[in-house]
Design a protein around this motif. Structure first.
Motif, PDB file in Angstrom:
ATOM      1  N   TYR A 113      50.617  -0.563  59.682  1.00 58.00           N
ATOM      2  CA  TYR A 113      51.793  -1.065  58.953  1.00 58.00           C
ATOM      3  C   TYR A 113      51.367  -1.853  57.717  1.00 58.00           C
ATOM      4  CZ  TYR A 113      55.400  -4.730  58.246  1.00 58.00           C
ATOM      5  OH  TYR A 113      56.305  -5.636  57.724  1.00 58.00           O
ATOM      6  N   LEU A 114      50.434  -2.766  57.889  1.00 52.70           N
ATOM      7  CA  LEU A 114      49.970  -3.579  56.768  1.00 52.70           C
ATOM      8  C   LEU A 114      49.207  -2.734  55.752  1.00 52.70           C
ATOM      9  CD1 LEU A 114      48.730  -6.696  58.769  1.00 52.70           C
ATOM     10  CD2 LEU A 114      50.805  -6.518  57.393  1.00 52.70           C
ATOM     11  N   ARG A 115      48.446  -1.777  56.232  1.00 46.94           N
ATOM     12  CA  ARG A 115      47.703  -0.880  55.337  1.00 46.94           C
ATOM     13  C   ARG A 115      48.644  -0.122  54.427  1.00 46.94           C
ATOM     14  NH1 ARG A 115      46.007   3.668  58.717  1.00 46.94           N
ATOM     15  NH2 ARG A 115      48.165   4.257  58.215  1.00 46.94           N
ATOM     16  N   ASP A 116      49.705   0.473  55.008  1.00 50.04           N
ATOM     17  CA  ASP A 116      50.640   1.259  54.201  1.00 50.04           C
ATOM     18  C   ASP A 116      51.458   0.377  53.268  1.00 50.04           C
ATOM     19  OD1 ASP A 116      49.702   3.458  55.494  1.00 50.04           O
ATOM     20  OD2 ASP A 116      51.506   3.837  56.687  1.00 50.04           O
ATOM     21  N   MET A 117      51.899  -0.781  53.744  1.00 44.83           N
ATOM     22  CA  MET A 117      52.720  -1.662  52.926  1.00 44.83           C
ATOM     23  C   MET A 117      51.986  -2.106  51.662  1.00 44.83           C
ATOM     24  SD  MET A 117      54.831  -5.103  54.042  1.00 44.83           S
ATOM     25  CE  MET A 117      53.420  -5.813  54.871  1.00 44.83           C
ATOM     26  N   ALA A 118      50.665  -2.274  51.769  1.00 43.62           N
ATOM     27  CA  ALA A 118      49.881  -2.759  50.631  1.00 43.62           C
ATOM     28  C   ALA A 118      49.525  -1.674  49.630  1.00 43.62           C
ATOM     29  CB  ALA A 118      48.601  -3.419  51.143  1.00 43.62           C
ATOM     30  N   GLN A 119      49.784  -0.410  49.950  1.00 43.05           N
ATOM     31  CA  GLN A 119      49.382   0.691  49.080  1.00 43.05           C
ATOM     32  C   GLN A 119      50.105   0.646  47.736  1.00 43.05           C
ATOM     33  OE1 GLN A 119      46.910   3.004  49.713  1.00 43.05           O
ATOM     34  NE2 GLN A 119      46.535   1.598  51.420  1.00 43.05           N
ATOM     35  N   PRO A 120      49.460   1.167  46.669  1.00 46.50           N
ATOM     36  CA  PRO A 120      50.096   1.192  45.343  1.00 46.50           C
ATOM     37  C   PRO A 120      51.432   1.916  45.312  1.00 46.50           C
ATOM     38  CG  PRO A 120      47.747   1.644  45.155  1.00 46.50           C
ATOM     39  CD  PRO A 120      48.059   1.628  46.624  1.00 46.50           C
ATOM     40  N   VAL A 121      51.623   2.893  46.182  1.00 51.66           N
ATOM     41  CA  VAL A 121      52.894   3.628  46.189  1.00 51.66           C
ATOM     42  C   VAL A 121      54.013   2.812  46.839  1.00 51.66           C
ATOM     43  CG1 VAL A 121      51.808   5.889  46.182  1.00 51.66           C
ATOM     44  CG2 VAL A 121      52.269   4.756  48.367  1.00 51.66           C
ATOM     45  N   HIS A 122      53.662   1.691  47.471  1.00 48.37           N
ATOM     46  CA  HIS A 122      54.665   0.832  48.095  1.00 48.37           C
ATOM     47  C   HIS A 122      54.668  -0.534  47.401  1.00 48.37           C
ATOM     48  CE1 HIS A 122      55.724   3.784  51.069  1.00 48.37           C
ATOM     49  NE2 HIS A 122      54.474   3.884  51.482  1.00 48.37           N
ATOM     50  N   LEU A 123      54.293  -1.597  48.089  1.00 48.45           N
ATOM     51  CA  LEU A 123      54.398  -2.929  47.489  1.00 48.45           C
ATOM     52  C   LEU A 123      53.199  -3.298  46.614  1.00 48.45           C
ATOM     53  CD1 LEU A 123      56.021  -5.027  50.359  1.00 48.45           C
ATOM     54  CD2 LEU A 123      57.084  -3.633  48.579  1.00 48.45           C
ATOM     55  N   ASN A 124      52.107  -2.561  46.747  1.00 50.92           N
ATOM     56  CA  ASN A 124      50.981  -2.678  45.807  1.00 50.92           C
ATOM     57  C   ASN A 124      50.415  -4.095  45.711  1.00 50.92           C
ATOM     58  OD1 ASN A 124      49.083  -1.900  43.911  1.00 50.92           O
ATOM     59  ND2 ASN A 124      50.477  -2.166  42.179  1.00 50.92           N
ATOM     60  N   PHE A 125      49.764  -4.539  46.770  1.00 52.67           N
ATOM     61  CA  PHE A 125      49.094  -5.836  46.726  1.00 52.67           C
ATOM     62  C   PHE A 125      47.763  -5.748  47.441  1.00 52.67           C
ATOM     63  CE2 PHE A 125      51.922  -5.960  50.465  1.00 52.67           C
ATOM     64  CZ  PHE A 125      51.027  -6.291  51.482  1.00 52.67           C
ATOM     65  N   GLU A 126      46.910  -6.733  47.170  1.00 54.09           N
ATOM     66  CA  GLU A 126      45.607  -6.811  47.810  1.00 54.09           C
ATOM     67  C   GLU A 126      45.783  -7.450  49.176  1.00 54.09           C
ATOM     68  OE1 GLU A 126      42.006  -6.343  48.957  1.00 54.09           O
ATOM     69  OE2 GLU A 126      42.563  -5.586  46.976  1.00 54.09           O
ATOM     70  N   ARG A 127      45.623  -6.669  50.223  1.00 52.19           N
ATOM     71  CA  ARG A 127      45.936  -7.135  51.573  1.00 52.19           C
ATOM     72  C   ARG A 127      45.101  -8.342  51.990  1.00 52.19           C
ATOM     73  NH1 ARG A 127      44.959  -3.492  57.030  1.00 52.19           N
ATOM     74  NH2 ARG A 127      45.206  -5.179  58.543  1.00 52.19           N
ATOM     75  N   SER A 128      43.779  -8.281  51.770  1.00 51.10           N
ATOM     76  CA  SER A 128      42.913  -9.381  52.197  1.00 51.10           C
ATOM     77  C   SER A 128      43.243 -10.664  51.452  1.00 51.10           C
ATOM     78  CB  SER A 128      41.441  -9.012  51.978  1.00 51.10           C
ATOM     79  OG  SER A 128      41.188  -8.751  50.604  1.00 51.10           O
ATOM     80  N   LEU A 129      43.628 -10.526  50.170  1.00 47.04           N
ATOM     81  CA  LEU A 129      43.976 -11.708  49.383  1.00 47.04           C
ATOM     82  C   LEU A 129      45.286 -12.316  49.863  1.00 47.04           C
ATOM     83  CD1 LEU A 129      42.981 -13.341  46.923  1.00 47.04           C
ATOM     84  CD2 LEU A 129      44.441 -11.907  45.504  1.00 47.04           C
ATOM     85  N   LEU A 130      46.266 -11.472  50.135  1.00 48.46           N
ATOM     86  CA  LEU A 130      47.569 -11.967  50.581  1.00 48.46           C
ATOM     87  C   LEU A 130      47.459 -12.674  51.920  1.00 48.46           C
ATOM     88  CD1 LEU A 130      50.692 -11.862  49.881  1.00 48.46           C
ATOM     89  CD2 LEU A 130      50.801 -10.062  51.595  1.00 48.46           C
ATOM     90  N   ARG A 131      46.740 -12.093  52.862  1.00 42.77           N
ATOM     91  CA  ARG A 131      46.660 -12.669  54.194  1.00 42.77           C
ATOM     92  C   ARG A 131      45.911 -13.987  54.209  1.00 42.77           C
ATOM     93  NH1 ARG A 131      43.232  -8.700  57.952  1.00 42.77           N
ATOM     94  NH2 ARG A 131      43.681 -10.374  59.448  1.00 42.77           N
TER      95      ARG A 131
END
Length: 287
Positions: A175-193
């Motif tokens: 879920y987190l992997r897909d949400m962070a993808q450029p085609v979706h919310l486009n953010f750096e997952r490790s940075l956000l968490r």
């Protein structure tokens, strides 16, 4: 025109005392007396975006430090009022829908990301947590059945499939992997968490160094194994080089001594030759 993807709605159904879908168009002000539920919504945002319960700092935006609030407490409504060692809940079983709706700048695209939480009883420790994605806007009623109760899992699964969405039954990582993808919310997952829970705690920092450690430098410990190995290799090469240099100096002295010996032998041979010749000439004169 702005290119920012904006939070447009918060779904908080059976999230502690909330049973609402809250519009967030434009600037939103959360105001209220202590205990009115401001930090409860902040915790919902954290949980939907970070996902990992170990990283979410429940209620830190209100207290300045991690509290005893938990996902189970939010779902069942923990009153924090113990009676003979028993902590009663507002709900003995509950289904919670915590979700965030995002709109793209052109207004033609909307995505809803959220998590379905279910505790069948107060004795249930972990509950059932199912993240989900819907490529559309959702109304409050879309999460409720005809009796205005949160949808059971099969009914909600039908809603998701009808909207071409996805239930992440495999777990929160996908879920987190897909949400962070450029085609979706486009953010750096490790940075956000690492940054979001700290940023949403709204606590004062003691120094700029602390700010750098919390918000700029990675939270994970630096892996210095490669550096240590390289340094040890360097020291080994340095020792070998010193030994080779000592050997070179000794061999140079041996070479110089040998060349001197060769020269002395030549001189000695020449001296013997001259001695023999002189003796020969002397004998001839005597005869």
């Amino acid at each position: 025109m702005t290119r920012t993807i904006r939070l447009s709605r918060i779904h908080a159904l059976n999230w502690y005392g909330y049973k609402d879908a809250i519009q967030c168009d434009g600037n939103v002000l959360l105001a209220g007396v202590t205990g009115s539920g401001k930090s409860v919504l902040m915790d919902l945002i954290q949980f939907v975006l970070v996902g990992d319960q170990r990283l979410v700092r429940f209620n830190q935006s209100a207290t300045g430090e991690r509290s005893q609030r938990s996902l189970k407490g939010y779902c069942l409504g923990d009153t924090k009022q113990e009676d003979d060692g028993i902590n009663p809940y507002m709900r003995q079983s509950a289904i919670t829908y915590a979700a965030l709706e995002f709109k793209w700048p052109d207004g033609k695209r909307t995505e809803t990301w959220g998590i379905r939480i279910e505790f069948r009883s107060a004795a249930d420790v972990h509950g059932n947590v199912t993240p989900f994605f819907l490529p559309c806007s959702m109304e409050r009623g879309n999460f409720l059945d005809d009796q205005k109760r949160p949808l059971e899992y099969p009914a909600f699964k039908d809603v998701v499939e009808t909207q071409d969405g996805r239930l992440y039954t495999e777990g929160v990582d996908a879920y987190l992997r897909d949400m962070a993808q450029p085609v979706h919310l486009n953010f750096e997952r490790s940075l956000l968490r690492s940054l979001l829970p700290t940023a949403m705690s709204f606590t004062f920092l003691r120094s700029f160094n602390e700010f750098c450690r919390l918000f700029i430098l990675p939270s994970d410990k630096l892996d210095v194994g490669d550096v240590t190995s390289s340094y040890r290799t360097f020291l080994a090469y340095e020792r070998e080089l010193k030994e080779l240099n000592d050997q070179f100096e000794r061999l140079s002295k041996i070479r110089d001594t040998f060349l001197r010996l060769v020269d002395l032998r030549k001189i000695a041979a020449l001296a013997r030759y001259l001695e023999a010749k002189l003796n020969y000439e002397y004998i001839l004169r005597k005869l």
